[in-house]
Design an enzyme around this catalytic site. Sequence first.
Site, PDB file in Angstrom:
ATOM      1  N   GLU A  10       9.906   9.938  -4.917  1.00  0.00           N
ATOM      2  CA  GLU A  10       9.442  10.324  -6.240  1.00  0.00           C
ATOM      3  C   GLU A  10       7.918  10.436  -6.294  1.00  0.00           C
ATOM      4  O   GLU A  10       7.201   9.764  -5.569  1.00  0.00           O
ATOM      5  CB  GLU A  10       9.929   9.316  -7.285  1.00  0.00           C
ATOM      6  CG  GLU A  10      11.451   9.313  -7.377  1.00  0.00           C
ATOM      7  CD  GLU A  10      11.983   8.557  -8.580  1.00  0.00           C
ATOM      8  OE1 GLU A  10      12.807   9.129  -9.303  1.00  0.00           O
ATOM      9  OE2 GLU A  10      11.588   7.395  -8.788  1.00  0.00           O
ATOM     10  N   CYS A  21       0.534  10.127  -8.793  1.00  0.00           N
ATOM     11  CA  CYS A  21       0.950   8.951  -8.031  1.00  0.00           C
ATOM     12  C   CYS A  21       1.887   9.427  -6.918  1.00  0.00           C
ATOM     13  O   CYS A  21       2.952   9.979  -7.173  1.00  0.00           O
ATOM     14  CB  CYS A  21       1.645   7.972  -8.974  1.00  0.00           C
ATOM     15  SG  CYS A  21       2.193   6.480  -8.167  1.00  0.00           S
ATOM     16  N   CYS A  51      11.067   1.266   0.899  1.00  0.00           N
ATOM     17  CA  CYS A  51       9.971   0.365   1.276  1.00  0.00           C
ATOM     18  C   CYS A  51      10.547  -0.830   2.006  1.00  0.00           C
ATOM     19  O   CYS A  51      11.663  -1.251   1.718  1.00  0.00           O
ATOM     20  CB  CYS A  51       9.224  -0.092   0.021  1.00  0.00           C
ATOM     21  SG  CYS A  51       7.679  -0.962   0.357  1.00  0.00           S
ATOM     22  N   CYS A 103       9.076  -6.834  -2.375  1.00  0.00           N
ATOM     23  CA  CYS A 103       8.401  -7.607  -3.426  1.00  0.00           C
ATOM     24  C   CYS A 103       9.436  -7.826  -4.531  1.00  0.00           C
ATOM     25  O   CYS A 103      10.149  -6.904  -4.926  1.00  0.00           O
ATOM     26  CB  CYS A 103       7.189  -6.846  -3.967  1.00  0.00           C
ATOM     27  SG  CYS A 103       5.951  -6.545  -2.693  1.00  0.00           S
ATOM     28  N   CYS A 155       9.721  -5.551  -7.748  1.00  0.00           N
ATOM     29  CA  CYS A 155       9.583  -4.100  -7.569  1.00  0.00           C
ATOM     30  C   CYS A 155      10.932  -3.442  -7.281  1.00  0.00           C
ATOM     31  O   CYS A 155      11.658  -3.869  -6.386  1.00  0.00           O
ATOM     32  CB  CYS A 155       8.609  -3.808  -6.431  1.00  0.00           C
ATOM     33  SG  CYS A 155       8.375  -2.050  -6.136  1.00  0.00           S
ATOM     34  N   CYS A 180       4.894   1.842 -12.955  1.00  0.00           N
ATOM     35  CA  CYS A 180       4.675   1.076 -11.723  1.00  0.00           C
ATOM     36  C   CYS A 180       5.908   0.296 -11.342  1.00  0.00           C
ATOM     37  O   CYS A 180       6.437  -0.466 -12.147  1.00  0.00           O
ATOM     38  CB  CYS A 180       3.562   0.050 -11.908  1.00  0.00           C
ATOM     39  SG  CYS A 180       1.979   0.726 -12.270  1.00  0.00           S
TER      40      CYS A 180
HETATM   41  N1  SAH Z   1       3.076  -0.862  -1.501  1.00  0.00           N
HETATM   42  C1  SAH Z   1       1.835  -0.609  -2.183  1.00  0.00           C
HETATM   43  C2  SAH Z   1       1.928   0.615  -3.064  1.00  0.00           C
HETATM   44  C3  SAH Z   1       2.771   0.418  -4.321  1.00  0.00           C
HETATM   45  S1  SAH Z   1       1.694   0.523  -5.675  1.00  0.00           S
HETATM   46  C4  SAH Z   1       1.387  -1.843  -2.919  1.00  0.00           C
HETATM   47  O1  SAH Z   1       2.137  -2.809  -2.931  1.00  0.00           O
HETATM   48  O2  SAH Z   1       0.274  -1.880  -3.416  1.00  0.00           O
HETATM   49  C5  SAH Z   1       2.654   0.038  -6.982  1.00  0.00           C
HETATM   50  C6  SAH Z   1       2.024  -1.100  -7.778  1.00  0.00           C
HETATM   51  O3  SAH Z   1       2.932  -1.460  -8.817  1.00  0.00           O
HETATM   52  C7  SAH Z   1       1.811  -2.330  -6.932  1.00  0.00           C
HETATM   53  O4  SAH Z   1       0.706  -3.049  -7.375  1.00  0.00           O
HETATM   54  C8  SAH Z   1       3.080  -3.093  -7.241  1.00  0.00           C
HETATM   55  O5  SAH Z   1       2.970  -4.443  -6.901  1.00  0.00           O
HETATM   56  C9  SAH Z   1       3.213  -2.840  -8.705  1.00  0.00           C
HETATM   57  N2  SAH Z   1       4.572  -3.068  -9.203  1.00  0.00           N
HETATM   58  C10 SAH Z   1       5.717  -3.090  -8.500  1.00  0.00           C
HETATM   59  N3  SAH Z   1       6.761  -3.317  -9.301  1.00  0.00           N
HETATM   60  C11 SAH Z   1       6.280  -3.447 -10.535  1.00  0.00           C
HETATM   61  C12 SAH Z   1       6.881  -3.659 -11.815  1.00  0.00           C
HETATM   62  N4  SAH Z   1       8.195  -3.778 -11.927  1.00  0.00           N
HETATM   63  N5  SAH Z   1       6.070  -3.708 -12.898  1.00  0.00           N
HETATM   64  C13 SAH Z   1       4.751  -3.551 -12.776  1.00  0.00           C
HETATM   65  N6  SAH Z   1       4.129  -3.320 -11.598  1.00  0.00           N
HETATM   66  C14 SAH Z   1       4.883  -3.278 -10.498  1.00  0.00           C
END
Ligand code: SAH
Length: 377
Positions: free
Chosen positions: A93, A106, A113, A117, A120, A342
Amino acid sequence: MDGRKNLVGLSREELAAELAAMGEPPFRARQLWHWIYHRGVGDFAAMTTLAKSFRADLAARYVVARPATARALASADGTRKWLLRFADGQEAECVHIPEEDRGTLCVSSQVGCTLTCKFCHTGTQRLVRNLDAGEIVGQVMAARDAIGEWPSPPEDRQITNVVMMGMGEPLYNYDSVAKALKIVMDPEGLSVSRRKITLSTAGVVPTIRRCGEELAVNLAISLHAVTDELRDVLVPLNKKYPLAALLDACRTYPGASNARRITFEYVMLKGVNDTPAEARALVRLIAGIPAKVNLIPFNAWPGAPFECSSDRAIAAFADIVNAAGYASPVRTPRGRDILAACGQLKSESVKLRMRERLAMGSALPLTPTLSPEGRGG
Ligand code: SAH
């Protein structure tokens, strides 16, 4: 699929080498580059500054292909999300977030991935594969197609910024990301300045320095916790590269300065990481680093094991960070209604066994199923 090679994603040198092999002089490569990345032309026949016979030769050997749009969604707030399908049928996406004074694209670096996390959505999808440079650049080009932003406008763009914050961990696919970003930054093409590009990482420490030295793009760190104990749980990569090592890499990030600050992203999870004491610990942790702190209200997804912190808790947290001299904007969630915010990105692609892949072979759907853009989610 028909054996013709895609030119999108080749570096300038590689493109010149392809043309040299056809007996063409270097300036032809520059002309072709201009057609592909400045004009956005995908059909060789339309490249009218090139001789007709040359255009036919090119068309016999090459394509200028971007990913197909499998689905396009539009949020009530103007955010757009495209599910893009690559030549092998895998999908990722890409999201466009328009704002008053800029527009951010974005971009994804992987299908799925590996990081898992806990908060996420993408982390619940098994990694299918890395995207190659052409597939990463192709997302920017597909978005430009959808927005109608060709030739690359010198100003008043709808895509002014590019963030590597989509699906995947960009520093686990560094070579392709670096190659793609060099193309995106090239002034004679898509020409998005490195100052308008941000790469976000969960903290692949050994690659952070390389990223600064070779690309000099802005760096964002997904911090999310101020102790190793909690970060080990929320961002399991922390077990490999703990906070001390991560912050050290930030302190020495090439090019970081007060004019070019490092962004620390911090997702606000109710009752998990959102106390005033943690805000104060955050400030101590990043002391001495030219930084700003981006507070991200948690974006929920189906089955998510967390809740978003209250507005009051977020405001109190922001005040503490702000009082310590760090800008601490609270990120307004965008495109939540189309799961474009995000951490909400996910595609249906799953890892196929080699056997299944072979069985599918060329039976993979090549024609995109185009659906009209939804309005208002
Ligand atoms: N793998 C990279 C790129 C992803 S960026 C990284 O971890 O930085 C996406 C951002 O959104 C990251 O900061 C991630 O931690 C955050 N994120 C992931 N899930 C989220 C959620 N459910 N709500 C808000 N932010 C989230």
